[in-house]
Design a protein around this motif. Sequence first.
Motif, PDB file in Angstrom:
ATOM      1  N   ARG A  41     -13.673  12.038  11.512  1.00 58.03           N
ATOM      2  CA  ARG A  41     -14.459  12.473  12.679  1.00 58.03           C
ATOM      3  C   ARG A  41     -13.714  12.124  13.968  1.00 58.03           C
ATOM      4  O   ARG A  41     -13.311  10.973  14.164  1.00 58.03           O
ATOM      5  CB  ARG A  41     -15.829  11.776  12.651  1.00 58.03           C
ATOM      6  CG  ARG A  41     -16.701  12.197  11.482  1.00 58.03           C
ATOM      7  CD  ARG A  41     -17.841  11.238  11.263  1.00 58.03           C
ATOM      8  NE  ARG A  41     -17.360   9.902  10.926  1.00 58.03           N
ATOM      9  CZ  ARG A  41     -18.156   8.844  10.840  1.00 58.03           C
ATOM     10  NH1 ARG A  41     -19.448   8.952  11.085  1.00 58.03           N
ATOM     11  NH2 ARG A  41     -17.650   7.664  10.531  1.00 58.03           N
TER      12      ARG A  41
ATOM     13  N   ILE B  29     -12.468   4.010  17.330  1.00 58.51           N
ATOM     14  CA  ILE B  29     -11.729   2.909  16.702  1.00 58.51           C
ATOM     15  C   ILE B  29     -10.439   2.607  17.459  1.00 58.51           C
ATOM     16  O   ILE B  29     -10.094   1.448  17.693  1.00 58.51           O
ATOM     17  CB  ILE B  29     -11.403   3.245  15.222  1.00 58.51           C
ATOM     18  CG1 ILE B  29     -12.689   3.356  14.416  1.00 58.51           C
ATOM     19  CG2 ILE B  29     -10.450   2.211  14.621  1.00 58.51           C
ATOM     20  CD1 ILE B  29     -13.336   2.041  14.050  1.00 58.51           C
TER      21      ILE B  29
ATOM     22  N   ALA C 270     -10.999   5.318   7.576  1.00 57.26           N
ATOM     23  CA  ALA C 270     -10.237   4.296   8.306  1.00 57.26           C
ATOM     24  C   ALA C 270      -8.750   4.423   8.018  1.00 57.26           C
ATOM     25  O   ALA C 270      -7.906   4.212   8.905  1.00 57.26           O
ATOM     26  CB  ALA C 270     -10.729   2.903   7.929  1.00 57.26           C
ATOM     27  N   ASP C 271      -8.411   4.792   6.768  1.00 57.54           N
ATOM     28  CA  ASP C 271      -7.006   4.917   6.403  1.00 57.54           C
ATOM     29  C   ASP C 271      -6.349   6.049   7.184  1.00 57.54           C
ATOM     30  O   ASP C 271      -5.190   5.966   7.573  1.00 57.54           O
ATOM     31  CB  ASP C 271      -6.875   5.185   4.902  1.00 57.54           C
ATOM     32  CG  ASP C 271      -7.481   4.064   4.063  1.00 57.54           C
ATOM     33  OD1 ASP C 271      -7.362   2.900   4.473  1.00 57.54           O
ATOM     34  OD2 ASP C 271      -8.080   4.372   3.013  1.00 57.54           O
TER      35      ASP C 271
ATOM     36  N   GLU D  61      -7.624   6.452   1.292  1.00 60.14           N
ATOM     37  CA  GLU D  61      -8.842   6.580   0.503  1.00 60.14           C
ATOM     38  C   GLU D  61     -10.046   6.924   1.349  1.00 60.14           C
ATOM     39  O   GLU D  61     -10.999   7.504   0.879  1.00 60.14           O
ATOM     40  CB  GLU D  61      -9.126   5.261  -0.229  1.00 60.14           C
ATOM     41  CG  GLU D  61      -8.085   4.929  -1.262  1.00 60.14           C
ATOM     42  CD  GLU D  61      -8.411   3.657  -2.005  1.00 60.14           C
ATOM     43  OE1 GLU D  61      -9.326   2.924  -1.576  1.00 60.14           O
ATOM     44  OE2 GLU D  61      -7.747   3.403  -3.024  1.00 60.14           O
ATOM     45  N   MET D  62     -10.025   6.503   2.598  1.00 62.61           N
ATOM     46  CA  MET D  62     -11.219   6.701   3.417  1.00 62.61           C
ATOM     47  C   MET D  62     -10.820   6.960   4.866  1.00 62.61           C
ATOM     48  O   MET D  62      -9.640   6.898   5.226  1.00 62.61           O
ATOM     49  CB  MET D  62     -12.131   5.487   3.303  1.00 62.61           C
ATOM     50  CG  MET D  62     -11.425   4.194   3.652  1.00 62.61           C
ATOM     51  SD  MET D  62     -12.552   2.810   3.542  1.00 62.61           S
ATOM     52  CE  MET D  62     -11.455   1.500   3.958  1.00 62.61           C
TER      53      MET D  62
ATOM     54  N   ARG E 219     -15.041   9.201  15.880  1.00 66.16           N
ATOM     55  CA  ARG E 219     -14.767   7.913  15.234  1.00 66.16           C
ATOM     56  C   ARG E 219     -13.306   7.497  15.474  1.00 66.16           C
ATOM     57  O   ARG E 219     -13.018   6.330  15.735  1.00 66.16           O
ATOM     58  CB  ARG E 219     -15.061   8.060  13.735  1.00 66.16           C
ATOM     59  CG  ARG E 219     -14.894   6.793  12.943  1.00 66.16           C
ATOM     60  CD  ARG E 219     -16.088   5.873  13.071  1.00 66.16           C
ATOM     61  NE  ARG E 219     -15.888   4.645  12.280  1.00 66.16           N
ATOM     62  CZ  ARG E 219     -16.691   3.601  12.293  1.00 66.16           C
ATOM     63  NH1 ARG E 219     -17.762   3.618  13.072  1.00 66.16           N
ATOM     64  NH2 ARG E 219     -16.445   2.555  11.551  1.00 66.16           N
TER      65      ARG E 219
ATOM     66  N   ILE F  74      -7.442   7.131  10.083  1.00 63.27           N
ATOM     67  CA  ILE F  74      -7.390   6.724  11.491  1.00 63.27           C
ATOM     68  C   ILE F  74      -6.093   5.953  11.739  1.00 63.27           C
ATOM     69  O   ILE F  74      -5.431   6.108  12.759  1.00 63.27           O
ATOM     70  CB  ILE F  74      -8.638   5.901  11.873  1.00 63.27           C
ATOM     71  CG1 ILE F  74      -9.877   6.801  11.798  1.00 63.27           C
ATOM     72  CG2 ILE F  74      -8.487   5.279  13.250  1.00 63.27           C
ATOM     73  CD1 ILE F  74     -11.202   6.080  11.999  1.00 63.27           C
ATOM     74  N   GLU F  75      -5.709   5.133  10.753  1.00 58.03           N
ATOM     75  CA  GLU F  75      -4.444   4.410  10.909  1.00 58.03           C
ATOM     76  C   GLU F  75      -3.273   5.389  11.005  1.00 58.03           C
ATOM     77  O   GLU F  75      -2.351   5.187  11.791  1.00 58.03           O
ATOM     78  CB  GLU F  75      -4.212   3.443   9.739  1.00 58.03           C
ATOM     79  CG  GLU F  75      -2.884   2.718   9.873  1.00 58.03           C
ATOM     80  CD  GLU F  75      -2.694   1.617   8.833  1.00 58.03           C
ATOM     81  OE1 GLU F  75      -2.792   0.448   9.211  1.00 58.03           O
ATOM     82  OE2 GLU F  75      -2.465   1.933   7.651  1.00 58.03           O
TER      83      GLU F  75
ATOM     84  N   ASN G 179       0.812  -1.220   0.000  1.00 57.17           N
ATOM     85  CA  ASN G 179       0.000   0.000   0.000  1.00 57.17           C
ATOM     86  C   ASN G 179       0.842   1.266   0.000  1.00 57.17           C
ATOM     87  O   ASN G 179       0.345   2.347  -0.235  1.00 57.17           O
ATOM     88  CB  ASN G 179      -0.923   0.008   1.222  1.00 57.17           C
ATOM     89  CG  ASN G 179      -0.155  -0.052   2.537  1.00 57.17           C
ATOM     90  OD1 ASN G 179       0.890  -0.691   2.616  1.00 57.17           O
ATOM     91  ND2 ASN G 179      -0.660   0.603   3.557  1.00 57.17           N
TER      92      ASN G 179
END
Lengths: 792, 337
Positions: free
Chosen positions: A410, A417, A460-461, A457-458, A413, A463-464, A165
Amino acid sequence: MKILLSWLKDYIDINETPEKIADALNMAGLEVEAVIQPGKNLKQVVVGKILNKGPHPDADKLSLCSVDVNRGEPLQIVCGATNMKEGDKVPVAMIGAKLPSGFEISRAKIRGIESFGMMCSRKELGISEEHAGLYILPESAEVGEDIVKVLGMDEVIFEISITPNRGDALSHLGIARELSAIFNLPLHREPLGNDEGEGRIDDEISVEIHEDQLCPRYGARVVKNVKVGPSPEWLRDRLEKIGIRSINNVVDVTNYIMLDIGHPMHAFDLARIKGRKIIVRSAKSDEKMTTLDEQKRNLDPSMLVIADSEAPVALAGVMGGFESSVTEETKDILLEAASFDPVCVRKTAKRLAMMSESSYRFERGTNIDNIPIALNEAAKLLKNIAGATPVKGIFDAYPKQEILRQVRVRTKRVNKIIGINLTASQIETYLLRLKLETRKDGEDIIVSVPPYRHDLEMEADLIEEVARMYGYNNIPETLPAITSVLKLPSPLQKLENRIKQHLVSIGFNQILTYSFVPAGISESFREKKPLSLKNPLSEEQATMRTSLKWGMYDALRRNILNDEFNLRFFEMGRVFQPVAGEISEEHSRICLGFSGAANPNDWRRSQEPFDLFVVKGIIQNIGNLFGLKLKFTPGSCSLFHPAMQMEVTCEKTVVGQFGQLHPQFLDNRKMPKHIFIAELDLGLLADKNVAIPRMVAIPEFPAIRRDLALMVPKSANHRDIVKIIADEGRKLLEDHHLFDIYQGKGIEDGFRSMAYSLTFRDNAKTLTDEEIQPIIDKIVARLAKELNVNLR
Amino acid sequence: MSESHTNLLQQYHSEKKSAKTTAELEALRVKYLGKKGEITQQLKGLGKLPPDERKARGAEINKIKTEIQESLETSMRDLALKEQEAKLQAEKPDHSLPGLFNSPGTLHPVDRVAQEIADIFLSMGFFMAEGPEIEEEYYNFEALNVPSHHPAREMQDTFYLESGQVLRTQTSPVQIRTMEMLQPPLKMIGLGKVFRRDSDITHSPMFHQMEGLVVGEQISMSDLKGTLIMFVENMFGKRPYRFRPSYFPFTEPSAEMDIQCIFCEGKGCKVCKGTGWMEVLGCGMVNPRVFEAVKYDTEKYTGFAFGMGIERIAMLRYGINDIRLLFNSDIRFLRQF
């Protein structure tokens, strides 16, 4: 991928130790597999100047040199190389030095002459594989100085494994950017090259993109009057440390840019681009092209090519063409930097089996904004090291300007997570350190993703990214506050575990064999035509097993050939049976294998081999574990001895078979006769309902036992005898079993003596002999009449 | 007591002393107390004595008789015991002969380790799920957010069947199949064979994986850490660990968990390639795209997943240096576990 610490320092002033840098990269998800420090084990090697070179008195091929190492008297050294002359400066390993090969320099006598050190080649210093004589150092090297410093061998090389990635991290710039985020250090770089030059690019070349989905941007730049030749030392040095062979200054520059900023480039000989035109298009059906590696390639329309007005000159993003490549005669060069669709590059590279550094990077995504930077840097370098004259401007075909991706993050979020409690501002700070553009929207943060971060892309990415910057190891540790839905082990799982425990406790060793078996095994080991693998590793592993028997046979056989004869094995696993068309079914099976002595540890009868009835008993007992009544009938499997095999049935379903291996499979003298194999379908057994036991009262009244010793002719069998006993015994017969069987001395030929024990009981009263005797008489009479079986 | 009686007693006692067997004692009894024995004779002779003498004399003889009787009985009992003991001792076999037994067999080391791992998670309230080994490409890849022609497929070189199905390259499809069947909250593990086109001393084309998945309304990365630390401590003992960011298409964020090397205690050795750390598992928060594939509400539910190679752990645990030994069925190897 190799990364040089000195190269990183072009971008970032980092003074941490190599170990600390490696650790930080690891903890950021860029796995450092090794930290190589070539000079670390090179001590006591210094620059020496050859004062005098004379012949060795006793050896034609050796010379005797006097070498100044700036440590008092010059050293006398015997040397086998021939490429040096008086006045040359060379690396000298002094007494006590240790070379990377592990060789230690000590005082030595060579053909009678004492030698106080060794002059070294590149190979001996561990720099290169070439062994062409001594390494003649530049005149500027100072006599006596440490060679590690002189040759820049104090380099630190990080071997980093980049996950698929992170295409953005496949360069020194990429790694530096990551370090800048981790250590919160500024990122800087030399002023970039510009597009200044002579003339106009439009007069030299034009670019047309026919497939803008597959090639969103194509930049071309021209440099003229290049002197193609070797690269300067600094450039060769960097490439060689990375492990890339220096070819010529033009190719080296394109490779250098790729390693520096991560953008693959290509250089064409401008004179060979027909029509002065570049067309980015799909290959035609039967088009052919010879690539740089001089292989003729058949192209097809799924492949994207770079073509001139007549024919393809490169496979887009994969490899250039041979015809248009830069040679020593080349004068003018067309530089390419472009952006290609990752999937298209990957498909082409895979189909032609030609993975390259370039395709590797395009597959993982490059930075579209780097196209002009790469071209200008390359032009600048070629001007500086190859005397080239850049033409002004870039032909930049970029039909649809890429829009930066916006992702909303957010705060709530992020905290949910990760399981932490950050404020929006804290989150924003982390994202800024990663050079991401952010904008706050209440408690949300809107992130503009730079064109090189294809992995973001989103939400969650991102957040990582926050978690990485926060540090995974700083995240607290809790346990999930949920109770899972309840799902008990399936009947099959329970059955499998119980059987495993049972078999291990009675001496079986569990084996695991491959689920694929050779295509050519005998049909006797198969139940159906097997499924074949499209891409097996070898013929030995080409089809999926339809039964476990072959694996068991192979396991027994190989152990026997190792002189291990006493074996009891079992394997549990799935077999794959094709049913209608291409669909397959998976069945859980158990296979047992027996060889040698049935009781190898019992010294009173250790020589008794396995026989059909020992095996039958073990199978029967597996049924007994679950209260299942197994029935045994003669079998007809071609794998087994035709008379020594049985089929196993449970409630009218055939659940398996076992038998003695047919002599035709005893293909080695070592293999004993008594090899048995059994296979049962566990799924079928698990499907049977196991009755819950109901208690029966313990008898109050005594039983009467009677033994019957019978002379049984060959024509009668156990089952028929037992049937008559049970028939006549009726309700009063509580138990009956065979307790002895005898053949031989004292027994007439063609007969066996079989002894049965019968237990009678009445649950309502004490039985008397008078009540039993008529039953016995009837049994005896019927046995005689129907089976010709008489009391002994 | 008369002199003759004292002598008689003395004589008896000295004779009894030399009696070594029950048979000799019996002979003594006959000699003194038998029908023709001395005591019996004397008792019989009492009648010939005058009445006044008879009484005193009678009492004396009876006393002697009782003494001899009791003495004989005691000795008889003692000797009988001794004789039985001697007889039993004579039955003594060669105690050094081996016992008669069927030696227990062995579970395969991979199965043994898998069961240990499973036991830990089952105790933590996970259930065991299963799935097919020949899998649809969709379950093995697409549903797990690995599209075709994605470089991530290179991480797992795949075996294909003519039907277009694959030999599953990971146990993760079990997650998808389980989520298609059940609604959260759930805690599952999946165990089974997986296949990749790779073969050398650390890679086998067939190996085993343990997969785990936890989904609920408030599952966070801290739950992931807590759960896996609990597992690792029970499996390998309390020792330092670390979580490193990594990449798996089906989790985001993703991590790899390392523990301090169990061979060198972190000092750096051949097994850990000098790093002092050993990688034990991959894990991460379930990628929302995976939840979308199984129609879970991505806003409501979060979850974590993890996976580990069983062979690797078995090899570390038992010091096995070549993965191919595990599938050779060599009894000389198998019986060691």
